[in-house]
Design a protein around this motif. Structure first.
Motif, mmCIF file in Angstrom:
data_model
loop_
_atom_site.group_PDB
_atom_site.id
_atom_site.type_symbol
_atom_site.label_atom_id
_atom_site.label_comp_id
_atom_site.label_asym_id
_atom_site.label_seq_id
_atom_site.Cartn_x
_atom_site.Cartn_y
_atom_site.Cartn_z
ATOM 1 N N ASP A 178 -32.907 54.807 -12.513
ATOM 2 C CA ASP A 178 -33.327 54.727 -13.914
ATOM 3 C C ASP A 178 -34.387 55.789 -14.206
ATOM 4 O OD1 ASP A 178 -32.674 53.030 -16.179
ATOM 5 O OD2 ASP A 178 -34.797 52.496 -16.207
ATOM 6 N N GLN A 179 -35.356 55.919 -13.302
ATOM 7 C CA GLN A 179 -36.444 56.897 -13.458
ATOM 8 C C GLN A 179 -35.918 58.334 -13.424
ATOM 9 O OE1 GLN A 179 -40.284 56.559 -12.571
ATOM 10 N NE2 GLN A 179 -39.865 54.885 -13.963
ATOM 11 N N SER A 180 -34.785 58.527 -12.727
ATOM 12 C CA SER A 180 -34.257 59.889 -12.538
ATOM 13 C C SER A 180 -33.294 60.297 -13.645
ATOM 14 C CB SER A 180 -33.545 59.990 -11.186
ATOM 15 O OG SER A 180 -34.365 59.478 -10.175
ATOM 16 N N GLY A 181 -33.114 59.446 -14.652
ATOM 17 C CA GLY A 181 -32.312 59.827 -15.811
ATOM 18 C C GLY A 181 -30.816 59.708 -15.637
ATOM 19 N N ILE A 182 -30.382 58.880 -14.680
ATOM 20 C CA ILE A 182 -28.937 58.657 -14.494
ATOM 21 C C ILE A 182 -28.421 57.829 -15.682
ATOM 22 C CG2 ILE A 182 -27.289 57.381 -13.012
ATOM 23 C CD1 ILE A 182 -28.238 60.116 -11.847
ATOM 24 N N ASP A 183 -27.264 58.217 -16.240
ATOM 25 C CA ASP A 183 -26.747 57.534 -17.445
ATOM 26 C C ASP A 183 -26.275 56.119 -17.171
ATOM 27 O OD1 ASP A 183 -26.901 59.734 -19.369
ATOM 28 O OD2 ASP A 183 -25.363 60.684 -18.128
ATOM 29 N N MET A 184 -25.483 55.969 -16.078
ATOM 30 C CA MET A 184 -24.872 54.659 -15.811
ATOM 31 C C MET A 184 -25.136 54.246 -14.363
ATOM 32 S SD MET A 184 -21.179 55.197 -17.655
ATOM 33 C CE MET A 184 -21.053 56.953 -17.346
ATOM 34 N N ILE A 185 -25.496 52.989 -14.181
ATOM 35 C CA ILE A 185 -25.658 52.446 -12.831
ATOM 36 C C ILE A 185 -24.518 51.449 -12.617
ATOM 37 C CG2 ILE A 185 -27.133 51.143 -11.259
ATOM 38 C CD1 ILE A 185 -29.564 52.085 -12.836
ATOM 39 N N LEU A 186 -23.735 51.722 -11.590
ATOM 40 C CA LEU A 186 -22.616 50.830 -11.272
ATOM 41 C C LEU A 186 -23.004 49.924 -10.112
ATOM 42 C CD1 LEU A 186 -19.563 50.016 -11.453
ATOM 43 C CD2 LEU A 186 -19.136 51.805 -9.750
ATOM 44 N N VAL A 187 -22.953 48.624 -10.347
ATOM 45 C CA VAL A 187 -23.110 47.689 -9.230
ATOM 46 C C VAL A 187 -21.707 47.538 -8.657
ATOM 47 C CG1 VAL A 187 -24.052 45.491 -8.464
ATOM 48 C CG2 VAL A 187 -24.913 46.540 -10.570
ATOM 49 N N GLY A 188 -21.346 48.485 -7.801
ATOM 50 C CA GLY A 188 -19.978 48.584 -7.309
ATOM 51 C C GLY A 188 -19.665 47.502 -6.284
ATOM 52 N N ASP A 189 -18.371 47.165 -6.194
ATOM 53 C CA ASP A 189 -17.997 46.220 -5.136
ATOM 54 C C ASP A 189 -18.006 46.930 -3.775
ATOM 55 O OD1 ASP A 189 -15.676 47.695 -5.397
ATOM 56 O OD2 ASP A 189 -14.340 45.977 -5.616
ATOM 57 N N SER A 190 -18.313 48.237 -3.779
ATOM 58 C CA SER A 190 -18.584 48.962 -2.525
ATOM 59 C C SER A 190 -19.746 48.308 -1.792
ATOM 60 C CB SER A 190 -18.898 50.436 -2.817
ATOM 61 O OG SER A 190 -19.865 50.548 -3.841
ATOM 62 N N LEU A 191 -20.519 47.480 -2.495
ATOM 63 C CA LEU A 191 -21.531 46.608 -1.907
ATOM 64 C C LEU A 191 -21.000 45.931 -0.634
ATOM 65 C CD1 LEU A 191 -24.052 44.600 -2.171
ATOM 66 C CD2 LEU A 191 -22.679 43.356 -3.806
ATOM 67 N N ALA A 192 -19.745 45.487 -0.718
ATOM 68 C CA ALA A 192 -19.131 44.787 0.421
ATOM 69 C C ALA A 192 -19.168 45.656 1.676
ATOM 70 C CB ALA A 192 -17.687 44.417 0.087
ATOM 71 N N VAL A 217 -18.472 45.864 -17.862
ATOM 72 C CA VAL A 217 -17.823 45.586 -16.577
ATOM 73 C C VAL A 217 -16.823 46.702 -16.274
ATOM 74 C CG1 VAL A 217 -18.055 43.069 -16.751
ATOM 75 C CG2 VAL A 217 -15.969 44.173 -17.612
ATOM 76 N N LYS A 218 -16.501 46.838 -14.993
ATOM 77 C CA LYS A 218 -15.448 47.766 -14.579
ATOM 78 C C LYS A 218 -14.392 46.959 -13.844
ATOM 79 C CE LYS A 218 -15.855 50.673 -10.879
ATOM 80 N NZ LYS A 218 -14.729 50.220 -10.033
ATOM 81 N N LEU A 219 -13.133 47.330 -14.074
ATOM 82 C CA LEU A 219 -12.084 46.724 -13.251
ATOM 83 C C LEU A 219 -11.009 47.756 -12.941
ATOM 84 C CD1 LEU A 219 -9.446 45.775 -15.207
ATOM 85 C CD2 LEU A 219 -11.142 44.139 -15.954
ATOM 86 N N GLU A 220 -10.292 47.511 -11.839
ATOM 87 C CA GLU A 220 -9.347 48.485 -11.311
ATOM 88 C C GLU A 220 -7.932 48.255 -11.834
ATOM 89 O OE1 GLU A 220 -9.518 48.453 -7.030
ATOM 90 O OE2 GLU A 220 -11.677 48.815 -6.986
ATOM 91 N N GLY A 221 -7.226 49.358 -12.097
ATOM 92 C CA GLY A 221 -5.809 49.250 -12.435
ATOM 93 C C GLY A 221 -5.485 49.795 -13.809
ATOM 94 N N GLY A 230 -21.183 46.119 -14.202
ATOM 95 C CA GLY A 230 -20.868 45.226 -13.083
ATOM 96 C C GLY A 230 -19.402 45.396 -12.701
ATOM 97 N N ASP A 231 -19.160 45.540 -11.407
ATOM 98 C CA ASP A 231 -17.799 45.781 -10.910
ATOM 99 C C ASP A 231 -17.117 44.439 -10.636
ATOM 100 O OD1 ASP A 231 -15.760 47.426 -10.147
ATOM 101 O OD2 ASP A 231 -16.684 48.107 -8.276
ATOM 102 N N MET A 232 -16.023 44.171 -11.317
ATOM 103 C CA MET A 232 -15.357 42.876 -11.134
ATOM 104 C C MET A 232 -14.655 42.849 -9.776
ATOM 105 S SD MET A 232 -14.097 41.890 -14.957
ATOM 106 C CE MET A 232 -13.835 40.192 -14.447
ATOM 107 N N PRO A 233 -15.008 41.867 -8.915
ATOM 108 C CA PRO A 233 -14.447 41.860 -7.560
ATOM 109 C C PRO A 233 -12.986 41.430 -7.520
ATOM 110 C CG PRO A 233 -15.874 39.958 -7.870
ATOM 111 C CD PRO A 233 -15.966 40.769 -9.145
ATOM 112 N N PHE A 234 -12.374 41.697 -6.383
ATOM 113 C CA PHE A 234 -10.973 41.351 -6.120
ATOM 114 C C PHE A 234 -10.728 39.868 -6.440
ATOM 115 C CE2 PHE A 234 -7.690 40.302 -2.723
ATOM 116 C CZ PHE A 234 -6.636 40.896 -3.411
#
Ligand code: KIV
Length: 266
Positions: free
Chosen positions: A34-48, A113-117, A83-87
């Motif tokens: 946020d401090q670095s000026g990024i437009d969008m932060i994705l809480v990706g399911d890459s978390l897994a 939210v983001k979702l795949e497909g 927020g990334d919608m999980p499987f």
């Protein structure tokens, strides 16, 4: 710098300026993005994979995603949080899809939210958008379909696949998505997709012609040293820095150098 990034800001950036998106899964990382000026932060399911050590993204669920999304949104004052919608949180039914997308806004305090497909999940996307929830699409290498795709590999190399991706992107735009992530797609195909839609494309391993770029934060910071596919650029070597710092601590404790008088109470 603008106070708060809105969905309208993302859409109107197309053709005007390049967009930036990075993943975050915790309060502290979100603060720095946020401090670095990024437009969008994705809480990706890459978390897994990058935080929890799973071999793919299939085993993460809504509860874990919401927990981490809430941590990220607490720190993000300016960036748009997705927020990334999980499987299996949206594939099985439209009702479930809308309910779970709603939880990302209600409980996670995400902005979208983001979702795949592509065409296969259009009904879900339309229903989520109709409920007033902004949706980011995701095409190409969609990791939740890794079993069907036969591995994490580049998509859209042949003419039919490329044409299908273009049709999918158009369908996502029509369904009301505000942007589309393009993952692991040849540069020329990503360029064609980008010029076929009026919403921004955000590339990861999709070349320079996308309207914006996204990376997983662990990859950018060099925290995941063993993972170095072609599209990843290490902007820092934090893995090395962390190892050196911890080794120094261990050695100083072992030889009685830490804590010294400067780091002790009297
Ligand atoms: O989960 C994730 O981090 C993603 C990005 C790779 C776009 O979906």
């Amino acid at each position: 710098m603008k106070d708060k990034i809105t969905i309208q800001d993302i859409i109107s950036a197309k053709g005007q300026r390049k967009l930036t998106m990075l993943t975050a899964y915790d309060f502290n990382t979100s603060y720095y993005l946020d401090q670095s000026g990024i437009d969008m932060i994705l809480v990706g399911d890459s978390l897994a994979m990058v935080v929890l050590g799973h071999e793919d993204t299939l085993s993460i669920g809504m509860e874990e995603m919401l927990h981490h999304t809430r941590a990220v949104t607490r720190a993000a004052k300016r960036a748009l949080v997705i927020g990334d919608m999980p499987f299996m949180s949206y594939q099985a039914s439209i009702k479930e899809a809308v309910h779970n997308a709603g939880l990302f806004l209600k409980k996670g305090r995400a902005h979208a939210v983001k979702l795949e497909g592509g065409q296969k999940v259009i009904a879900q996307i339309k229903a989520i958008v109709d409920a007033g929830i902004p949706v980011q699409g995701h095409l190409g290498l969609t990791p939740q379909s890794v079993r069907q795709l036969g591995g994490f590999r580049v998509q859209g190399r042949d003419k039919n696949q490329a044409e299908e991706l273009i049709q999918d992107a158009k369908a996502l735009e029509q369904a009301g998505c505000f942007s589309i992530v393009l993952e692991a797609i040849p540069t020329e195909v990503a360029k064609q997709i980008t010029s076929s839609v009026s919403i921004p494309t955000i590339g990861i391993g999709a070349g320079p012609h996308c309207d914006g770029q996204v990376l997983v934060i662990h990859d950018l910071l060099g925290l995941n040293e063993a993972f170095k596919p072609k599209f990843v650029k290490h902007y820092a070597q934090l893995g090395k820095t962390i190892r050196e710092a911890i080794t120094r601590f261990r050695k100083e404790v072992e030889i009685g150098e830490f804590p010294d008088t400067e780091h002790s109470y009297f």
